[in-house]
Write a protein that holds these residues in place. Structure first.
Motif, PDB file in Angstrom:
ATOM      1  N   VAL A  67      13.792  53.382  70.618  1.00 27.04           N
ATOM      2  CA  VAL A  67      13.071  54.569  71.073  1.00 27.04           C
ATOM      3  C   VAL A  67      11.945  54.537  72.128  1.00 27.04           C
ATOM      4  CG1 VAL A  67      11.462  56.326  70.262  1.00 27.04           C
ATOM      5  CG2 VAL A  67      13.294  55.165  68.603  1.00 27.04           C
ATOM      6  N   ASP A  68      12.170  55.537  73.256  1.00 30.65           N
ATOM      7  CA  ASP A  68      11.171  55.452  74.411  1.00 30.65           C
ATOM      8  C   ASP A  68       9.681  55.368  73.917  1.00 30.65           C
ATOM      9  OD1 ASP A  68      13.407  55.456  75.905  1.00 30.65           O
ATOM     10  OD2 ASP A  68      13.378  57.605  76.655  1.00 30.65           O
ATOM     11  N   PHE A  69       8.985  54.646  74.972  1.00 31.21           N
ATOM     12  CA  PHE A  69       7.657  54.718  74.728  1.00 31.21           C
ATOM     13  C   PHE A  69       7.057  54.067  73.186  1.00 31.21           C
ATOM     14  CE2 PHE A  69       8.745  58.439  77.106  1.00 31.21           C
ATOM     15  CZ  PHE A  69       8.498  57.981  78.411  1.00 31.21           C
ATOM     16  N   PRO A  70       7.506  52.965  72.654  1.00 31.41           N
ATOM     17  CA  PRO A  70       7.106  52.601  71.499  1.00 31.41           C
ATOM     18  C   PRO A  70       5.464  52.204  71.621  1.00 31.41           C
ATOM     19  CG  PRO A  70       8.501  50.714  72.836  1.00 31.41           C
ATOM     20  CD  PRO A  70       8.500  51.888  73.519  1.00 31.41           C
ATOM     21  N   ILE A  71       5.211  51.850  72.671  1.00 27.28           N
ATOM     22  CA  ILE A  71       3.566  51.413  72.490  1.00 27.28           C
ATOM     23  C   ILE A  71       2.793  52.718  72.394  1.00 27.28           C
ATOM     24  CG2 ILE A  71       1.424  50.650  74.087  1.00 27.28           C
ATOM     25  CD1 ILE A  71       3.302  48.375  75.082  1.00 27.28           C
ATOM     26  N   LEU A  72       3.193  53.868  73.021  1.00 29.72           N
ATOM     27  CA  LEU A  72       2.694  55.077  72.917  1.00 29.72           C
ATOM     28  C   LEU A  72       2.612  55.549  71.316  1.00 29.72           C
ATOM     29  CD1 LEU A  72       0.929  57.366  74.312  1.00 29.72           C
ATOM     30  CD2 LEU A  72       3.331  58.392  74.471  1.00 29.72           C
ATOM     31  N   PHE A 115      15.565  61.505  67.480  1.00 26.03           N
ATOM     32  CA  PHE A 115      16.428  62.579  67.502  1.00 26.03           C
ATOM     33  C   PHE A 115      17.377  63.056  68.632  1.00 26.03           C
ATOM     34  CE2 PHE A 115      17.864  66.855  66.662  1.00 26.03           C
ATOM     35  CZ  PHE A 115      18.870  66.945  66.032  1.00 26.03           C
ATOM     36  N   VAL A 116      16.484  63.272  69.612  1.00 28.12           N
ATOM     37  CA  VAL A 116      16.889  63.719  70.838  1.00 28.12           C
ATOM     38  C   VAL A 116      17.395  62.669  71.769  1.00 28.12           C
ATOM     39  CG1 VAL A 116      15.142  65.983  71.057  1.00 28.12           C
ATOM     40  CG2 VAL A 116      14.737  63.818  72.080  1.00 28.12           C
ATOM     41  N   GLN A 117      16.994  61.487  71.547  1.00 28.86           N
ATOM     42  CA  GLN A 117      17.310  60.391  72.479  1.00 28.86           C
ATOM     43  C   GLN A 117      18.479  59.785  71.969  1.00 28.86           C
ATOM     44  OE1 GLN A 117      14.261  57.491  72.941  1.00 28.86           O
ATOM     45  NE2 GLN A 117      15.831  55.830  73.968  1.00 28.86           N
ATOM     46  N   LEU A 118      18.594  59.170  70.702  1.00 27.90           N
ATOM     47  CA  LEU A 118      19.347  58.493  70.097  1.00 27.90           C
ATOM     48  C   LEU A 118      20.225  59.085  69.167  1.00 27.90           C
ATOM     49  CD1 LEU A 118      17.097  55.552  69.773  1.00 27.90           C
ATOM     50  CD2 LEU A 118      18.993  55.735  71.628  1.00 27.90           C
ATOM     51  N   GLY A 119      19.966  60.215  68.654  1.00 32.66           N
ATOM     52  CA  GLY A 119      20.767  61.057  67.563  1.00 32.66           C
ATOM     53  C   GLY A 119      19.980  61.072  66.311  1.00 32.66           C
ATOM     54  N   GLY A 120      20.860  61.717  65.113  1.00 32.13           N
ATOM     55  CA  GLY A 120      20.333  61.952  63.754  1.00 32.13           C
ATOM     56  C   GLY A 120      20.190  60.391  63.049  1.00 32.13           C
ATOM     57  N   PHE A 121      21.055  59.517  63.038  1.00 35.42           N
ATOM     58  CA  PHE A 121      20.957  58.157  62.380  1.00 35.42           C
ATOM     59  C   PHE A 121      19.754  57.425  62.937  1.00 35.42           C
ATOM     60  CE2 PHE A 121      22.076  53.843  61.955  1.00 35.42           C
ATOM     61  CZ  PHE A 121      22.380  53.833  60.579  1.00 35.42           C
ATOM     62  N   ALA A 122      19.273  57.493  64.385  1.00 38.07           N
ATOM     63  CA  ALA A 122      18.352  56.677  64.626  1.00 38.07           C
ATOM     64  C   ALA A 122      17.064  57.746  64.101  1.00 38.07           C
ATOM     65  CB  ALA A 122      18.499  56.728  66.294  1.00 38.07           C
ATOM     66  N   ALA A 123      17.139  58.704  64.184  1.00 36.03           N
ATOM     67  CA  ALA A 123      15.872  59.548  63.715  1.00 36.03           C
ATOM     68  C   ALA A 123      15.576  59.324  62.331  1.00 36.03           C
ATOM     69  CB  ALA A 123      16.197  60.908  63.966  1.00 36.03           C
ATOM     70  N   GLY A 124      16.711  59.228  61.422  1.00 38.85           N
ATOM     71  CA  GLY A 124      16.612  58.781  59.984  1.00 38.85           C
ATOM     72  C   GLY A 124      15.826  57.381  59.874  1.00 38.85           C
ATOM     73  N   ALA A 131       1.849  61.198  62.704  1.00 37.90           N
ATOM     74  CA  ALA A 131       2.073  60.193  63.592  1.00 37.90           C
ATOM     75  C   ALA A 131       3.607  60.114  63.593  1.00 37.90           C
ATOM     76  CB  ALA A 131       1.271  58.933  63.397  1.00 37.90           C
ATOM     77  N   ALA A 132       4.169  60.373  62.622  1.00 39.62           N
ATOM     78  CA  ALA A 132       5.668  60.015  62.237  1.00 39.62           C
ATOM     79  C   ALA A 132       6.618  61.440  63.222  1.00 39.62           C
ATOM     80  CB  ALA A 132       6.196  60.076  61.121  1.00 39.62           C
ATOM     81  N   ILE A 133       6.135  62.511  63.064  1.00 48.29           N
ATOM     82  CA  ILE A 133       6.943  63.743  63.811  1.00 48.29           C
ATOM     83  C   ILE A 133       7.294  63.413  65.161  1.00 48.29           C
ATOM     84  CG2 ILE A 133       6.603  66.001  64.206  1.00 48.29           C
ATOM     85  CD1 ILE A 133       5.158  66.545  61.670  1.00 48.29           C
ATOM     86  N   PRO A 134       6.312  63.201  66.132  1.00 45.29           N
ATOM     87  CA  PRO A 134       6.923  63.056  67.663  1.00 45.29           C
ATOM     88  C   PRO A 134       7.688  62.001  67.639  1.00 45.29           C
ATOM     89  CG  PRO A 134       4.559  62.335  67.368  1.00 45.29           C
ATOM     90  CD  PRO A 134       5.069  62.850  66.082  1.00 45.29           C
ATOM     91  N   ALA A 135       7.636  60.735  67.224  1.00 43.75           N
ATOM     92  CA  ALA A 135       8.578  59.678  67.184  1.00 43.75           C
ATOM     93  C   ALA A 135       9.832  59.968  66.590  1.00 43.75           C
ATOM     94  CB  ALA A 135       7.873  58.597  66.480  1.00 43.75           C
ATOM     95  N   VAL A 136       9.933  60.521  65.484  1.00 41.74           N
ATOM     96  CA  VAL A 136      11.175  61.011  64.930  1.00 41.74           C
ATOM     97  C   VAL A 136      12.071  61.968  65.777  1.00 41.74           C
ATOM     98  CG1 VAL A 136      12.260  62.210  62.740  1.00 41.74           C
ATOM     99  CG2 VAL A 136      10.438  60.415  62.555  1.00 41.74           C
ATOM    100  N   MET A 137      11.091  63.138  66.224  1.00 40.69           N
ATOM    101  CA  MET A 137      11.711  64.015  67.194  1.00 40.69           C
ATOM    102  C   MET A 137      12.428  63.296  68.431  1.00 40.69           C
ATOM    103  SD  MET A 137       9.153  67.056  66.922  1.00 40.69           S
ATOM    104  CE  MET A 137       9.876  67.808  68.303  1.00 40.69           C
ATOM    105  N   LEU A 138      11.604  62.586  69.057  1.00 38.10           N
ATOM    106  CA  LEU A 138      12.017  61.908  70.187  1.00 38.10           C
ATOM    107  C   LEU A 138      13.225  60.971  69.818  1.00 38.10           C
ATOM    108  CD1 LEU A 138      11.860  61.001  73.119  1.00 38.10           C
ATOM    109  CD2 LEU A 138      10.223  59.302  72.556  1.00 38.10           C
TER     110      LEU A 138
END
Length: 340
Positions: free
Chosen positions: A217-222, A250-259, A241-248
């Motif tokens: 996932v992009d920007f892990p330090i952020l 989802f849009v970057q890597l797909g539903g499985f990575a978001a899960g 805290a989880a919402i923006p990382a899960v959204m990113l």
């Protein structure tokens, strides 16, 4: 007549509280850096006491602490600033990808007989607005690092004052053994809470960054820094805290990575919140979920993102102070989240 006087007293107290809150909001540009300085000074106070106990002069101990703070804040500012710049640059791309992913979800729902149109979904769920909210929130968190010079100077003066405060209290009150003991007990409880909470939050942020880095996932330090700050907010901070990382994810890597991202946040916060933190902090410093939510709303409105971050530690400090006074112990009972 006594009931009337009691009602009048409550009304006057409520009016005074409203006036104080309005004054704090009007003076937020001054109060926010001071609040942040007090927060940092309380965290550093045990380290200062340990250095002085080993014979290090106060001015050298304060200088060492300030150097550590400057290095930490400077490094954090560089990483967070670079990540925020990168996030803003990629934001238009993320909005487009979010729309594409939602289109795929709509198509899948339509195959199963659930008729949902793109316009209807956007009426309830606008991805561009959500991503912009995420960007604004992260920008607000980045502003916590502003006014660095003012904050650092205030911390220096607070630490020097804290080193001599017990002696001043003793001279001011004469036989101040009782007052001094109450003050030391209160300061010890506050220092212990903030020190343990800070260490646990650092652990949470590091593990979150590592997990997101492994997932790609992009920007892990952020997102790790966001998890660190929001870990000070119990119950709902981990969700925020989880919402923006899960959204990113989802849009970057797909539903499985978001899960997987969401699963990582759940596991991390379950272990930290239910195993590590209670073991070292105990359950006596909890707040009810309603108090947490109202504190976030109130202090977020008064002071912005910094107020949201510091609202729970400040409420915990108020609770500890209320517990120390028998006349106000009932307030601490109401604030507590672990009473049966």
């Amino acid at each position: 007549m006594s009931e009337l006087n009691r009602g009048t007293s409550w009304l006057i107290g409520l009016s005074a509280l409203v006036i104080i809150i309005a004054g704090l909001k009007a003076a937020s540009e001054i109060v926010v850096p001071f609040m942040l300085s007090v927060f940092i000074a309380i965290i550093c106070a045990p380290f200062l006491a340990a250095l002085r106990h080993r014979g290090v002069p106060t001015w050298i101990a304060v200088t060492i602490i300030m150097l550590l703070i400057l290095i930490s804040v400077g490094s954090l500012g560089i990483f967070v600033g670079a990540s925020l710049d990168g996030f803003y640059k990629e934001l238009p791309t993320y909005k487009i990808r979010m729309t594409q992913e939602l289109g795929g979800i709509i198509e899948l729902l339509n195959r199963f007989g659930v008729e949902v149109s793109t316009e209807q979904l956007r009426g309830y769920f606008d991805p561009s607005v959500l991503m912009q909210v995420v960007a604004n929130t992260l920008s607000g968190l980045g502003n916590v690092l502003t006014n660095t010079f003012l904050v650092i100077m205030t911390v220096v003066f607070l630490l020097f004052e804290a080193a001599d405060f017990p002696e001043k209290l003793s001279h001011a009150l004469g036989d101040a053994r009782s007052s001094l003991k109450n003050f030391k007990d209160f300061a010890s409880a506050v220092n212990r809470y903030l020190a343990i909470k800070t260490i646990v939050s650092i652990l949470t942020g590091c593990v979150v960054s590592l997990w997101l880095f492994i997932l790609g996932v992009d920007f892990p330090i952020l997102w790790g820094v966001s998890a660190f700050f929001l870990n000070f907010v119990p119950n709902i901070g981990s969700i925020i805290a989880a919402i923006p990382a899960v959204m990113l994810a989802f849009v970057q890597l797909g539903g499985f990575a978001a899960g997987l991202t969401a699963l990582g946040y759940v596991v991390i916060n379950l272990v930290v919140g239910n195993v590590i933190e209670p073991r070292y902090m105990g359950k006596g410093l909890g707040l009810s979920t309603l108090v947490v939510f109202l504190s976030l709303l109130l202090w977020g409105w008064v002071f912005g993102p910094v107020g949201m971050l510091l609202s729970i530690p400040l409420t915990i400090i108020v609770k500890i102070a209320m517990e120390a006074n028998p006349k106000t112990h009932w307030v601490a009972v109401i604030l507590d989240g672990h009473r049966s």
